[in-house]
Design an enzyme around this catalytic site. Structure first.
Site, PDB file in Angstrom:
ATOM      1  N   ASN A 153       0.857  -1.193   0.000  1.00 19.11           N
ATOM      2  CA  ASN A 153       0.000   0.000   0.000  1.00 19.11           C
ATOM      3  C   ASN A 153       0.890   1.238   0.000  1.00 19.11           C
ATOM      4  OD1 ASN A 153       0.553   0.793   2.846  1.00 19.11           O
ATOM      5  ND2 ASN A 153      -0.406  -1.177   3.243  1.00 19.11           N
TER       6      ASN A 153
ATOM      7  N   LYS B 237       8.700 -18.102  -9.293  1.00 20.80           N
ATOM      8  CA  LYS B 237       8.064 -17.001 -10.018  1.00 20.80           C
ATOM      9  C   LYS B 237       6.918 -17.544 -10.891  1.00 20.80           C
ATOM     10  CE  LYS B 237       8.931 -13.305 -13.246  1.00 20.80           C
ATOM     11  NZ  LYS B 237       9.826 -12.737 -14.226  1.00 20.80           N
TER      12      LYS B 237
END
Ligand code: C5P
Length: 400
Positions: free
Chosen positions: A208, A286
């Site tokens: 955030n 990944k």
């Protein structure tokens, strides 16, 4: 209070030297004796006569002065004080201190002392952020030098950023804390700050926009009042403050663990913007584009650190402060949070994009307590922190 304390004030040559005149008054009204040493450059900004009039003492300027040496040798000058304060501490004085230079009275006294030294740095933002100054700062911190500031703000040179000398009352508070006389001396305060990063895979994460600015300012303000601060921070933009115990974490789960192992605490302040959710299926490889379309992310709920600590039966901190960053119905949402989370105070703020508060240097706070709601005028995050720290100190004082 500083009654019967003797402060040796080293005044460096910077524009903030004018504030050292006010600083002398603030020390003296608290009962301290102040002796001043001025560098040559300092005397270009404020006159020795003004300094002497305010300290009520002779001002020392020269290393090789027969009269001064006869009255009080420079070694004695460096040792007679309870604490040495360098304000303003210019980049040059910091460099001399870090390197152990002693080619004028100020640096000589700083090298010869066996007392604690507190510096209040003051310089242009680029001088402050320059790697050389930051190296010197790290050296001085390793040497146990105490710090007050610098603050972020407008500068005399027209720039904005860190490097502004701490205000006189902030320096006084840091001195009191350094002498074990701060109102929060002996109190352990836990502060969480910054965002959390919740991994999706080893290279991607959910985060955030919290910069950590408000939490950092709060930790600094509490330390300046003498608190023993544990600062648990996610990956924030702002560097952690000086003089606190820093615990670096990435995720909400790590933050909860760090908080629980830092307890017991007298006060806990949860300023972190903790991610509510994490990826439930975070992989250790990944995620690849394999042509089968975008991956599905499953979410799991993160622990609510504030609620978990507030609801502890044993070892609950005596005062718990939560934050509520909202974009709508700020006070209503924050007030209900006081109940649901079980904390004692909520610091509520409006983080709608038009306020510029998220990531900015100012904040507009409503403090919500059982006893009522208090709307604060818009002010800098440093000022919010100082006011909150002061209220915490007064509340603990009242509980004694
Ligand atoms: O629920 P909300 O995120 O709005 O609550 C904000 C307050 O709760 C802040 O004090 C924040 O630090 C704390 N919090 C927490 N753990 C979470 C979520 C929020 O400690 N998982």
């Amino acid at each position: 209070m500083l009654a019967n304390k003797h402060i040796l004030l080293v005044i460096g040559g910077g524009i903030a030297a004018y504030k050292s005149l006010d600083l002398i008054r603030r020390f003296r009204e608290r009962g301290a004796k102040v002796t001043a040493v001025m560098t040559k450059a300092a005397a270009e900004f404020v006159t020795p006569l003004s300094v002497s009039a305010l300290t009520g003492e002779k001002v020392f300027e020269d290393l090789f002065n027969l009269t001064d040496e006869a009255e009080m040798g420079h070694i004695e000058l460096s040792r007679a004080a309870d604490l040495i304060v360098v304000a303003p501490a210019t980049a040059d004085l910091m460099a001399k201190m870090a390197q152990g230079h002693a080619n004028d009275l100020a640096s000589n006294v700083l090298l010869a002392t066996n007392k604690r030294v507190l510096i209040a740095p003051s310089m242009n933002v680029h001088m402050w952020t320059h790697p050389a100054t930051q190296r010197n700062l790290a050296t001085l911190e390793d040497d146990g030098v105490l710090m007050a500031g610098p603050n972020d703000g407008d500068m005399a040179c027209g720039e904005y950023g860190p490097g502004r000398m701490a205000e006189p009352l902030e320096i006084v508070a840091a001195v009191e804390a350094g002498l074990g006389a701060g109102p929060l001396s002996g109190k352990h305060v836990l502060v969480t700050s910054g965002p959390t990063h919740e991994p999706i895979d080893p290279v991607r994460y959910i985060a955030n926009r919290s910069s950590g600015a408000q939490g950092t300012a709060i930790a600094r303000a509490l330390a300046m009042l003498g608190a023993d601060v544990t600062f648990v921070t996610g990956p924030a933009d702002h560097p952690a403050p000086h003089g606190v115990k820093v615990v670096l974490v990435q995720t909400a789960q790590e933050m909860l663990e760090a908080v629980e192992s830092a307890l017991p605490a007298d006060v806990a302040i949860f300023a972190a913007a903790v991610a509510d959710w994490r990826a439930a299926n975070a992989g250790d490889r990944k995620i690849k584009k394999d042509g089968s379309g975008p991956p599905r992310l499953e979410f799991a709920e993160n622990p609510d650190i504030l609620a978990t600590v507030s609801k502890r039966k044993k070892g609950r901190p005596g005062l718990i402060v939560g934050f509520a960053a909202e974009t709508d119905d700020v006070v209503a949402h924050a007030t209900s949070k006081l109940e649901t989370k079980g904390c004692d105070w909520i610091v509520a703020n409006d983080v709608s994009p038009e306020t510029g508060i998220m990531g900015g240097s100012e904040n507009a706070i409503t403090l919500i307590r059982q006893s009522g709601t208090d709307v604060w005028p818009r002010m800098t995050k440093d000022q919010v922190a100082a006011r909150l720290a002061q209220m915490i100190a007064e509340t603990l004082e009242g509980k004694k």
